[in-house]
Write a protein that holds these residues in place. Structure first.
Motif, short mmCIF file in Angstrom:
data_model
loop_
_atom_site.label_atom_id
_atom_site.label_comp_id
_atom_site.label_asym_id
_atom_site.label_seq_id
_atom_site.Cartn_x
_atom_site.Cartn_y
_atom_site.Cartn_z
N GLN A 25 0.87 -1.14 0.07
CA GLN A 25 -0.16 -0.01 -0.03
C GLN A 25 0.94 1.25 0.04
O GLN A 25 1.84 1.27 0.48
CB GLN A 25 -1.01 -0.08 1.04
CG GLN A 25 -1.93 -1.08 1.25
CD GLN A 25 -2.93 -0.99 2.23
OE1 GLN A 25 -2.99 0.01 2.91
NE2 GLN A 25 -3.84 -2.18 2.50
N LYS A 51 -11.39 3.62 0.47
CA LYS A 51 -10.45 3.59 -0.62
C LYS A 51 -8.80 3.28 -0.34
O LYS A 51 -8.33 3.87 0.74
CB LYS A 51 -10.62 4.61 -1.33
CG LYS A 51 -9.68 4.39 -2.91
CD LYS A 51 -10.06 5.62 -3.80
CE LYS A 51 -9.03 6.96 -3.30
NZ LYS A 51 -9.14 7.89 -4.37
N TYR A 52 -8.18 2.58 -1.15
CA TYR A 52 -6.74 2.21 -0.83
C TYR A 52 -6.24 1.97 -2.14
O TYR A 52 -6.73 1.74 -3.15
CB TYR A 52 -6.39 1.15 0.22
CG TYR A 52 -6.86 -0.14 -0.09
CD1 TYR A 52 -6.31 -0.99 -0.77
CD2 TYR A 52 -8.38 -0.43 0.11
CE1 TYR A 52 -6.70 -2.36 -1.19
CE2 TYR A 52 -8.89 -1.68 -0.25
CZ TYR A 52 -8.02 -2.45 -0.79
OH TYR A 52 -8.53 -3.87 -1.15
N ASP A 73 -12.41 -9.49 -2.49
CA ASP A 73 -12.82 -8.64 -1.37
C ASP A 73 -12.62 -7.04 -1.81
O ASP A 73 -12.86 -6.37 -0.86
CB ASP A 73 -11.96 -8.82 -0.06
CG ASP A 73 -10.66 -8.88 -0.17
OD1 ASP A 73 -10.12 -8.43 -1.18
OD2 ASP A 73 -9.96 -9.08 0.98
N PHE A 74 -12.32 -6.93 -3.07
CA PHE A 74 -12.40 -5.41 -3.35
C PHE A 74 -12.97 -5.49 -4.80
O PHE A 74 -12.96 -6.13 -5.62
CB PHE A 74 -11.00 -4.99 -3.13
CG PHE A 74 -10.06 -5.36 -4.27
CD1 PHE A 74 -9.68 -4.75 -5.67
CD2 PHE A 74 -8.99 -6.80 -4.10
CE1 PHE A 74 -8.91 -5.44 -6.48
CE2 PHE A 74 -8.35 -7.29 -4.89
CZ PHE A 74 -8.28 -6.63 -6.07
N GLY A 104 -12.20 -2.19 -8.13
CA GLY A 104 -11.31 -0.97 -8.13
C GLY A 104 -10.95 -0.77 -9.81
O GLY A 104 -11.54 -1.26 -10.48
N GLY A 155 -13.93 -5.92 -11.04
CA GLY A 155 -14.74 -6.23 -9.97
C GLY A 155 -16.13 -6.40 -10.13
O GLY A 155 -16.67 -6.03 -11.38
N CYS A 213 -8.45 0.66 -5.05
CA CYS A 213 -9.17 -0.05 -4.84
C CYS A 213 -10.22 0.49 -3.79
O CYS A 213 -10.10 1.20 -2.87
CB CYS A 213 -8.73 -1.26 -4.08
SG CYS A 213 -7.18 -2.12 -5.07
N PHE A 214 -11.42 -0.24 -3.78
CA PHE A 214 -12.51 -0.04 -2.79
C PHE A 214 -12.92 -1.31 -2.16
O PHE A 214 -12.91 -2.34 -2.63
CB PHE A 214 -13.87 0.60 -3.35
CG PHE A 214 -13.49 2.00 -3.95
CD1 PHE A 214 -13.42 2.97 -3.45
CD2 PHE A 214 -13.49 1.86 -5.45
CE1 PHE A 214 -13.17 4.12 -4.34
CE2 PHE A 214 -13.32 2.95 -6.35
CZ PHE A 214 -13.10 4.19 -5.70
N ARG A 215 -13.02 -1.10 -0.56
CA ARG A 215 -13.26 -2.43 -0.05
C ARG A 215 -14.80 -2.81 -0.67
O ARG A 215 -15.50 -2.17 -0.57
CB ARG A 215 -13.02 -2.36 1.50
CG ARG A 215 -11.80 -2.33 1.87
CD ARG A 215 -11.72 -2.47 3.52
NE ARG A 215 -12.02 -0.98 3.88
CZ ARG A 215 -13.10 -0.99 4.93
NH1 ARG A 215 -13.68 -2.16 5.20
NH2 ARG A 215 -13.79 0.10 5.44
N LYS A 216 -15.06 -3.95 -1.00
CA LYS A 216 -16.10 -4.59 -1.65
C LYS A 216 -17.43 -4.27 -0.64
O LYS A 216 -18.48 -3.81 -1.15
CB LYS A 216 -16.14 -5.95 -1.89
CG LYS A 216 -17.05 -6.39 -2.79
CD LYS A 216 -17.03 -7.21 -4.00
CE LYS A 216 -17.07 -8.72 -3.79
NZ LYS A 216 -18.16 -9.28 -3.15
#
Lengths: 248, 248
Positions: free
Chosen positions: A7, A39-40, A58-59, A61, A92, A113-116
């Motif tokens: 990250q 977001k990451y 799990d994401f 993005g 995704g 990415c966004f956590r789903k």
DNA sequence: CGGCTCACTTGATCTACGTCAAGGATGGAT
DNA sequence: ATCCATCCTTGACGTAGATCAAGTGAGCCG
């Protein structure tokens, strides 16, 4: 641009470099804040598999920079690329758990990415995000179907020309591209990856590239740097009078 | 079942025969009423083109009975089928105007249509309809990508077996199909249509059908009535150890 | 009943692409 | 500089599937 895996800190959604096409393109400031919260950024090295077929994802993005491919593989090793991910493309499947194919980085790549789970919740309460996703999915579906025509009915030469014109159009960012002028770009794929995309062998790809060069349809500096002096000509070779679909 | 072309009276959405898969599968009673208000049924005869590529589409809808195909055609006449519409499948692209391919009825067919504009408005205000559409579009995308593997990498025999197992699975409705028992169904496609689906010629399709029959993988009564004594065997022939994608 | 069409089958040949095999070019490590 | 690994090219040959060409059989209409 080479980035270590892991990250990193990057601009937030409010000044996301890919907003023009990404999920958040039409978000209001408060929605962007919500997106920022889940977001990451994540980077992968060339060759790394981002997602394995069958894995739980799990994401969701978007690609910020670099290139990835979606591939399906049969038990005996035959592989078919089913999608090409260029910057600003979305990865995704909101509402789905498993991935149906491998996602592989072909260059070093940066993903936003966004956590789903939270993303899905946001989607529930933010209709235009759901609509944007539907739109993007329809685009991909169109591209996939366009590609079915390429795979099912085009000759090797037409296949190569089709791929080149897609990459040329997507790589619009580069160069003085006056309309009608030459298009210049770097192929982001090895001959083998091209073959997997087109349902050919790498030898056939190589031969047809040589043939297109011999016939003046393209010029090559090195193996990857391509100049297309006349896009119209290339699209004729692709058997595409239409403007040709762009595989998302 | 042969139905004259034109509008007819049929049950309303509240007892729609295809609710199990269609858009309205999860609607509340009041939402169904709204759907009913913008809904109409329409029938087409075998061979009729329902939508021409490039046409403006002013409706979306589902197939109630009969079969249609989505096809793309090159200027020189080469054609590739990019989708097969069986009962309960959805047609249409909310938010899009043009159709990117021809939709052709291969049998007499009954469609349940919604006028597009009001449907889109309903979608705006009814999140779970938008989600249902996203889900269906993702299903179609998966199917299209699965089919890319078939077109790009499978042999003629594997292609035929893949198509047969898709039709067999979709035609589940028919017959005592105890798991593991024989599957019996009618091919809804001519040899030529199969060829257009698989990126082959009709002669090759015919030869491979004969070969599968000779080898006991299938039995044929007439040209269209197929018995698959062992689905596992058929799926092996398709090169599919997975349960095989179902082309929507 | 004969004659017609349409969907399909089967055979003989041709060819685009795959397969196998032998290099060449580039770039990174030692 | 030399070694090696990748990636790519090119040639010789084999083959799956296309193409061309005759049929066959079932329905349909007079």
């Amino acid at each position: 641009m080479t980035i270590a895996t892991g990250q990193t800190h990057l601009p937030s959604c409010t000044d996301c470099p890919i907003r023009h096409r990404a999920v958040c393109a039409r978000c209001e400031p408060d929605e962007l804040q919500t997106l920022d919260a889940i977001k990451y950024y994540r980077s992968f090295e060339a060759g790394q598999t981002i997602i394995w077929s069958g894995d739980k994802m799990d994401f969701v993005g978007s690609v910020v920079s670099g290139i990835a491919t979606l591939t399906q593989t049969m038990e005996d090793g035959r592989t078919q690329m089913v999608g090409l991910l260029l910057p600003s493309d979305f990865v995704g499947r909101p509402g789905r758990d498993g991935a149906p194919y491998d996602v592989v980085a072909t260059t070093d790549i940066m993903m936003c990415c966004f956590r789903k789970k939270p993303f899905e919740q946001l989607m529930m309460t933010t209709p235009h995000i759901a609509h944007r996703l539907l739109e993007m999915t329809l685009d991909e579906l169109d591209a996939a179907r366009e590609w079915m025509l390429v795979l099912g009915r085009k000759t090797a030469r037409e296949k190569i020309a089709s791929l080149l014109s897609i990459v040329a159009r997507r790589d619009a960012s580069l160069d003085a591209r006056r309309p009608g002028g030459p298009m210049i770009f770097d192929l982001p794929l090895t001959r083998e990856a091209m073959a997997d995309y087109l349902g050919l062998t790498l030898e056939t790809v190589s031969r047809q590239m040589s043939a297109l060069k011999r016939d003046g349809v393209i010029r090559l500096e090195g193996k990857r740097h391509v100049t297309v002096p006349d896009m119209g000509r290339l699209m004729e070779e692709a058997g595409d009078d239409s403007d040709g679909g762009c595989l998302a």
